[in-house]
Design a protein around this motif. Sequence first.
Motif, PDB file in Angstrom:
ATOM      1  N   ASP A 286      53.577  21.641  33.125  1.00  0.00           N
ATOM      2  CA  ASP A 286      54.266  20.464  33.636  1.00  0.00           C
ATOM      3  C   ASP A 286      53.556  19.185  33.164  1.00  0.00           C
ATOM      4  O   ASP A 286      54.179  18.225  32.704  1.00  0.00           O
ATOM      5  N   TRP A 287      52.212  19.193  33.229  1.00  0.00           N
ATOM      6  CA  TRP A 287      51.436  18.026  32.792  1.00  0.00           C
ATOM      7  C   TRP A 287      51.547  17.815  31.289  1.00  0.00           C
ATOM      8  O   TRP A 287      51.674  16.689  30.827  1.00  0.00           O
ATOM      9  N   LEU A 288      51.524  18.905  30.541  1.00  0.00           N
ATOM     10  CA  LEU A 288      51.653  18.769  29.084  1.00  0.00           C
ATOM     11  C   LEU A 288      52.971  18.098  28.744  1.00  0.00           C
ATOM     12  O   LEU A 288      53.069  17.278  27.842  1.00  0.00           O
ATOM     13  N   MET A 289      53.992  18.468  29.502  1.00  0.00           N
ATOM     14  CA  MET A 289      55.319  17.928  29.296  1.00  0.00           C
ATOM     15  C   MET A 289      55.380  16.443  29.653  1.00  0.00           C
ATOM     16  O   MET A 289      55.983  15.637  28.966  1.00  0.00           O
ATOM     17  N   ARG A 290      54.737  16.080  30.757  1.00  0.00           N
ATOM     18  CA  ARG A 290      54.925  14.715  31.253  1.00  0.00           C
ATOM     19  C   ARG A 290      53.924  13.717  30.682  1.00  0.00           C
ATOM     20  O   ARG A 290      54.231  12.561  30.525  1.00  0.00           O
ATOM     21  N   PHE A 291      52.708  14.166  30.419  1.00  0.00           N
ATOM     22  CA  PHE A 291      51.680  13.196  30.018  1.00  0.00           C
ATOM     23  C   PHE A 291      51.093  13.421  28.629  1.00  0.00           C
ATOM     24  O   PHE A 291      50.387  12.578  28.125  1.00  0.00           O
ATOM     25  N   TYR A 292      51.328  14.564  28.042  1.00  0.00           N
ATOM     26  CA  TYR A 292      50.666  14.866  26.774  1.00  0.00           C
ATOM     27  C   TYR A 292      51.637  14.890  25.605  1.00  0.00           C
ATOM     28  O   TYR A 292      51.281  15.306  24.516  1.00  0.00           O
TER      29      TYR A 292
END
Lengths: 420, 257
Positions: A286-292
Amino acid sequence: MSFERTQEKLKILADAAKYDVSCSSSGSNRKNSNKGLGDASGMGICHSYTEDGRCVSLLKILLTNYCIFDCAYCVTRKSNDIKRAAFKVQEVVDLTINFYRRNYIEGLFLSSGIFKSADYTMERLVAVAKKLRLEENFNGYIHLKSIPGASDELMREAGLYADRLSVNIEIPTESGLKRLAPDKNREDFIKPMVKVKNEIIQYKAEKKVIKSTPKYAPAGQSTQMIIGASGENDFQIMQTSNHFYKQFNLKRVYYSGYVPISYDERLPQIGSAVPMLRENRLYQTDWLMRFYGFDVSEILNQQHQNLDLDIDPKLSWALRNLHEFPVDVNTADKRMLARIPGLGMRSVHKILNARRFRRLNWEHLKKIGLALNRAQYFIVCDSHIFERRDLSSEKIKGLILQNSTSKYQKTLSNQLSLFA
Amino acid sequence: MKHKNLRYDGTFDGFLTAVFTVFEQKLTQVDLQKESDLQGGLFSEIEIIITDESKANRVWKGIKSKLSPQGSYQLYYAFLSEQDGVEALLLDYITYAFASDENVDKDYSHPSILKIAQIAKMVGREKHRMEAFVRFKLTKDDVYFANIEPDFNVLPLISKHFKNRYADQKWMIYDIKRQYGLYYDLQTVSLMQMYLPKDFNFTKTDENYFAAEDLDFQTLWQDYFKSTNIASRKNMKLHVRHVPKRYWKYLSEKQPN
Ligand code: SF4
């Protein structure tokens, strides 16, 4: 209020609310401008942590755990033989204010079982929020649950008093939902979500023209999915998640490893482990998708439908895409720096800052505090020493795993042995 | 040149005045010390610094013109750490900053800058912890009272946060270790000293001082804390990392009942 009665209700209704993992109290911009009580303009604060290590920032309770529905995965379901209780509106207001004044909490997260009807329930949730804002001058954080099927009118009002609204979709696939929550249909979840999304857009537009436009759900909407209750794979979960982020401008999607609470044979049985590691991998994705800057299809797709448990999703992606590496930390752009395994966005910024002053070598990288255990196989810097061996993905993975003790190692071996 | 030992009064302004003196006298061999740390070098000359607000302001203005707001804040945060030797690091940092044309506050490969950033981060963490872990108890005179025992001197840093948040209630936060506190009287926050009976127990809620209902709310909070926990996900290691044991003493949810 009678202390004993309130005490008992609180025990029952906090216990029933705890499976909702969202505890965020950030993202609002409600300031204490009326010299009232509270301020929700900063980052939310965790005032304590439960023994399972989760942040306690909101008073998280149900208004009632009476429910006319029978969703298999839920402790509050109609057919479950448990103690029931219901708060009065004023009781919730008093508890919130008194906890807040003592600096126990950032605000209230109020959810509810559905008693009588969706609107009847939603009306009461809104009444609590309204009282807090208008009678108590309360500027702390309020998160209300949108009750599936609630009317547009009520949802509009809810957003005027709440900082955040959420509807839990709970089951990632429609077929799963049909099986486990036969009373519910997806339309009912979607309806209040659409309404809130449209109101947010409209209020934002008006705010640009008329400064005094009131706030409408300034911390946006979120939702939660239960993981591991209905046999879905990670690809399906993240596709649903991605869809909801995009369609409804959600602020957050939460993933909650299913905690077995019943002997219903459609579900994992009581005593089986909570899939915490899998939950963690989904959050990472989820973080890779939103911030990375990753597209979800880079991480999960038809060929690769489940996340690896033994390594994190970024490393896993990198090992499948060795042709993108090594990355030169002195010249690479931010997008590519963010793709280096083992480096978080904070490390990326450290690199960007430090390389303004000099070309960075291994010593510098260590000094500014980068963890190189994973990154070293994927970068070059201002040094002649770098990984020259032409290592295969398997080899790199082996080397990395050898040198790391995952905090999940124990869980991992348990879960792996379950699958073996 | 002879080694000099500058003694200041322990305040930030005092420290900045001492820095002013260092530049004014072009001192290179120098120690900055709080008056309360009595350990003079045997062979150094001692000079007592008298805090001078206008000198302090000049230095502070100079610092602010050389660094980003965040960078100058880091210096203040690090100062409040009260750590041994922090003055020398600060002086080294400030000297380096004044000598450079560029803003250096992100130049982490300079040892003092890195060290100051690390100390400031620790102080920042303590500030956040105190904002989280303060637990007010309502006194009989309608003041919300809390006591803390932070590792660093963070009261000056948390004042604004509590003033914004609790604008409509009187409150007091008392640092037991440093023996001073903040008091908000619905208008302004002021520093205060407190004279407590010798046997005053900060971990108890003495009925002579505190409102009876306060114990009820502490109990409700403790109950809540237990109910909201999911036993099958228990992870004490993570729990203790977030709430280190040294803070448990004054957290109502961590009291045995
Ligand atoms: S409607 Fe909500 S509270 Fe009721 S059984 Fe379903 S999930 Fe539980």
